[in-house]
Design an enzyme around this catalytic site. Structure first.
Site, PDB file in Angstrom:
ATOM      1  N   ASN A   1     -10.276  -0.416   0.295  1.00 18.10           N
ATOM      2  CA  ASN A   1      -8.816  -0.315   0.233  1.00 18.10           C
ATOM      3  C   ASN A   1      -8.329  -0.951  -1.070  1.00 18.10           C
ATOM      4  O   ASN A   1      -8.334  -2.173  -1.198  1.00 18.10           O
ATOM      5  CB  ASN A   1      -8.245  -1.032   1.460  1.00 18.10           C
ATOM      6  CG  ASN A   1      -6.725  -1.010   1.504  1.00 18.10           C
ATOM      7  OD1 ASN A   1      -6.065  -0.698   0.525  1.00 18.10           O
ATOM      8  ND2 ASN A   1      -6.176  -1.365   2.656  1.00 18.10           N
TER       9      ASN A   1
ATOM     10  N   HIS B   1      -3.298   7.006   2.380  1.00 13.99           N
ATOM     11  CA  HIS B   1      -3.722   5.686   1.909  1.00 13.99           C
ATOM     12  C   HIS B   1      -5.075   5.371   2.535  1.00 13.99           C
ATOM     13  O   HIS B   1      -5.270   5.542   3.745  1.00 13.99           O
ATOM     14  CB  HIS B   1      -2.674   4.651   2.328  1.00 13.99           C
ATOM     15  CG  HIS B   1      -3.139   3.246   2.157  1.00 13.99           C
ATOM     16  ND1 HIS B   1      -3.670   2.776   0.979  1.00 13.99           N
ATOM     17  CD2 HIS B   1      -3.175   2.200   3.032  1.00 13.99           C
ATOM     18  CE1 HIS B   1      -3.998   1.510   1.125  1.00 13.99           C
ATOM     19  NE2 HIS B   1      -3.715   1.139   2.357  1.00 13.99           N
TER      20      HIS B   1
ATOM     21  N   CYS C   1       0.814  -1.225   0.000  1.00 13.65           N
ATOM     22  CA  CYS C   1       0.000   0.000   0.000  1.00 13.65           C
ATOM     23  C   CYS C   1       0.844   1.270   0.000  1.00 13.65           C
ATOM     24  O   CYS C   1       0.326   2.363  -0.194  1.00 13.65           O
ATOM     25  CB  CYS C   1      -0.949  -0.015   1.190  1.00 13.65           C
ATOM     26  SG  CYS C   1      -2.042  -1.445   1.162  1.00 13.65           S
TER      27      CYS C   1
END
Ligand code: UT7
Length: 347
Positions: free
Chosen positions: A299, A269, A126
């Site tokens: 996500n 993020h 990520c």
């Protein structure tokens, strides 16, 4: 710049900045709601929304390969930048879910017809997009290359255990790209950055190889390639994020003499709304300056930051000259931050 990544230029006063010019994104067609997931695993819309802020996520179908989504995102970014594919010197694809372990970026380069660009993957989960943006910045700011596309794309739907409610509700698929260009130092849009790794804690979040063995010759046993689904210690990763993200952002603000009040946007993020809220609280950044699209996409790993940026540029929230504090964090463990200034397409 010569062809296919051959450096010809040197650093000059005109080329030691990097400008963020344009972005684009691509999403799978199918959106899966929390309600739909509750028909498969023991969960509820209420639990997922309150604990994460996620309302839905996109799931790529068999035809929607990473190459396809990344290429669509790249084409959109090129169109907004007003560049042709042949203008590119570099394509960096941040992904942990490649179509091909040997690399997916060259497929994107081929599909685009970016014949002058060198293309390769970068894996940092990520944190991947931010690490790739910073990496591209080194080539552009040194004067080695002129124009690059930085793509964040992931399809973790292919790597979650759809019977594991602790992970399958979190992740979604998507791709987004940012076009960046060498520019004079005074117009530099990568004002400061930090990158960090702590491999001693890699076990908190894994997409690890399976350990199936295959005897190949007498006395020779090889391991059969293959991966286990994602496993995460959510609480540990949560604690790590709310500790390290503010620390890294604080370093960036101090290093540049920037006050949190000067930031136009907090672009983190997108893993959990509670993480976004905790970081925003730490810097007293009001909700309306915190970018979030968790409700729609969940996500999307390396794609979250450019996907969110593209949405906010398109709807006019992020404007040329805006100052953005960004941070990525996740498996590795890896994390980092960058203080960015959005330029927009050059006139
Ligand atoms: O992108 C990479 C970075 N990743 C992250 O940043 C993720 C960080 N972690 C998180 O966002 C949160 O830890 C989660 C959203 C993953 C989990 O939230 P939590 O508040 O930490 O929940 P928990 O793991 O402490 O679990 C609380 C309870 C447990 O039940 P018991 O043991 O209290 O009975 C879980 O089994 O919630 C249960 N649970 C669920 N219940 C309904 C876990 N997942 C679910 C679910 N639906 N989907």
């Amino acid at each position: 710049m010569g062809t296919n990544g051959v450096a010809v230029a040197g650093s000059t006063a005109e080329t030691n900045g990097m400008a963020l010019i344009a972005c684009g994104s691509a999403l799978p067609a199918i959106s899966v709601s929390n309600q739909q997931l509750s028909e498969r695993v023991d969960t509820s819309d209420e639990w997922i929304r309150t604990r994460t802020g996620i309302g839905a996520r996109r799931v790529a179908g068999p035809e929607e390969s990473l190459t396809l989504l990344a290429t669509q995102a790249a084409r959109a970014a090129l169109a907004h930048a007003g560049w042709g594919p042949e203008d590119l010197d570099l394509i960096l694809l941040a992904t942990s879910s490649p179509d091909d372990l040997f690399g997916t970026a060259p497929r994107v380069q081929g599909a685009l017809g970016a014949t002058n660009a060198v293309a390769f993957d970068l894996t940092a989960a990520c944190s991947g997009f931010l690490f790739a943006l910073i990496t591209a910045g080194q080539y552009l700011r040194s004067g080695t290359m002129r124009r690059a596309l930085v793509i964040g794309a992931d399809q973790l739907s292919r790597w979650v255990d759809w019977n594991d409610r602790t992970t399958c509700v979190l992740f979604g698929d998507g791709a987004a790209a940012v076009a960046v260009e060498a520019c004079p130092a005074g117009e530099n849009g990568l004002l400061a950055f930090r990158m960090r790794s702590d491999g001693s804690r890699h076990g908190c979040l894994t997409l690890a190889q399976t350990a199936e063995q295959q005897p190949v010759l007498s006395g020779v046993t090889a391991q059969l390639g293959g991966f286990s689904p994602i496993r995460m210690n959510g609480q540990e990763v949560y604690k790590f994020a709310v500790r390290e993200v503010p620390a890294v952002l604080n370093e960036l603000l101090e290093a540049t003499g920037t006050a949190a009040a000067d930031l136009n946007w907090l672009l983190l993020h997108q893993a959990n709304q509670r993480i976004l809220d905790a970081v925003a609280d730490r810097f007293a950044i009001p909700q309306e300056r915190v970018l979030s699209n968790l409700a729609d996409y969940g996500n999307t790993s390396a794609a979250t930051i450019p996907l969110m940026l593209d949405e906010a540029v398109k709807d006019g929230r992020v404007r040329p000259g805006d100052l953005i504090a960004s941070s990525g964090f996740g498996a590795g463990l890896s994390w980092g931050g960058a203080l960015l200034r959005w330029a927009g397409p050059r006139g």
